[in-house]
Design an enzyme around this catalytic site. Sequence first.
Site, mmCIF file in Angstrom:
data_model
loop_
_atom_site.group_PDB
_atom_site.id
_atom_site.type_symbol
_atom_site.label_atom_id
_atom_site.label_comp_id
_atom_site.label_asym_id
_atom_site.label_seq_id
_atom_site.Cartn_x
_atom_site.Cartn_y
_atom_site.Cartn_z
ATOM 1 N N GLY A 196 0.838 -1.188 0.000
ATOM 2 C CA GLY A 196 0.000 0.000 0.000
ATOM 3 C C GLY A 196 0.871 1.235 0.000
ATOM 4 O O GLY A 196 1.503 1.563 1.012
ATOM 5 N N LEU A 233 2.112 -1.778 4.436
ATOM 6 C CA LEU A 233 1.282 -0.583 4.359
ATOM 7 C C LEU A 233 2.060 0.658 4.787
ATOM 8 O O LEU A 233 2.232 0.944 5.967
ATOM 9 C CB LEU A 233 0.023 -0.773 5.213
ATOM 10 C CG LEU A 233 -0.848 -1.965 4.774
ATOM 11 C CD1 LEU A 233 -2.031 -2.148 5.717
ATOM 12 C CD2 LEU A 233 -1.318 -1.802 3.344
ATOM 13 N N ASP A 234 2.540 1.367 3.779
ATOM 14 C CA ASP A 234 3.210 2.660 3.976
ATOM 15 C C ASP A 234 2.254 3.708 3.418
ATOM 16 O O ASP A 234 2.462 4.263 2.342
ATOM 17 C CB ASP A 234 4.548 2.673 3.238
ATOM 18 C CG ASP A 234 5.355 3.932 3.507
ATOM 19 O OD1 ASP A 234 4.862 4.808 4.239
ATOM 20 O OD2 ASP A 234 6.465 4.045 2.960
ATOM 21 N N VAL A 235 1.193 3.924 4.147
ATOM 22 C CA VAL A 235 0.092 4.768 3.684
ATOM 23 C C VAL A 235 0.073 6.050 4.495
ATOM 24 O O VAL A 235 0.017 6.016 5.728
ATOM 25 C CB VAL A 235 -1.256 4.030 3.818
ATOM 26 C CG1 VAL A 235 -2.410 4.924 3.385
ATOM 27 C CG2 VAL A 235 -1.242 2.744 3.002
ATOM 28 N N TRP A 284 4.016 1.038 8.380
ATOM 29 C CA TRP A 284 5.014 2.077 8.596
ATOM 30 C C TRP A 284 4.368 3.200 9.394
ATOM 31 O O TRP A 284 3.247 3.613 9.116
ATOM 32 C CB TRP A 284 5.507 2.616 7.258
ATOM 33 C CG TRP A 284 6.637 3.608 7.341
ATOM 34 C CD1 TRP A 284 7.960 3.342 7.215
ATOM 35 C CD2 TRP A 284 6.542 5.026 7.556
ATOM 36 N NE1 TRP A 284 8.698 4.494 7.352
ATOM 37 C CE2 TRP A 284 7.849 5.551 7.558
ATOM 38 C CE3 TRP A 284 5.469 5.898 7.764
ATOM 39 C CZ2 TRP A 284 8.114 6.903 7.747
ATOM 40 C CZ3 TRP A 284 5.731 7.244 7.953
ATOM 41 C CH2 TRP A 284 7.043 7.729 7.942
#
Length: 224
Positions: A67, A142-144, A181
């Site tokens: 992500g 998920l680095d959103v 993250w």
Amino acid sequence: MKPRRSVAEARTAAGRRLVLSEQDGAWAISLDGQELMHSRAHASELALAEVGWADLGTAAPRRVLIGGLGLGFTLRRMLELAGPDTVVEVAELVPAVVAWNREHLRELNGACLDDARVVVREGDVAAMIRQAPRGRYDLLLLDVDNGPVAMVAAGNASLYAAAGLRAVRRALRPGGRVVFWSAGPDEAFAARLRQVGFAVEAIPAKVHANAKRAAYMLYAASAG
């Protein structure tokens, strides 16, 4: 030192200004003048993939969802770790970021998008997770936005709420793993992960590989 030059810009769905810039061979993406990511500060993006893959191995085919494409460092590292039968889906909310990777950032990591294992999906990763069949993914990275505290788009906060975390757990196979993250420690977020049934580990991450101290936090959560 050469001055920073603006290479391309786009608007988010909320009308905020997203800019791709370059300086002395280094690349950055900023939002309304605030830097979101920089190509010379990507250690935590690499660690995101490494922490996620650590307990999965490469023996069997895997399906991974990343992500947030950003500057492509997490994707590149995942492709280095993954086997030939792994499918790596990349979800990116802002179509221009995908276009920038293909055009301006090809020599950085953009060529990874041409890997036969990669499927690019433009849109909201939270919606993709909610709509995914049960147990579809072995690994979610998920680095959103800015982590649990949304900065780019207010709607991103739903991914980190209890309902969003239940959807994440449902989308993972038994024994699957998700790594979030985060710009910093967030004990309330870790508690929400545990409340929906995850086993959670908080792993400090550095901005630069040689940095003396960690600046960010990776929350690795395993589904039983």
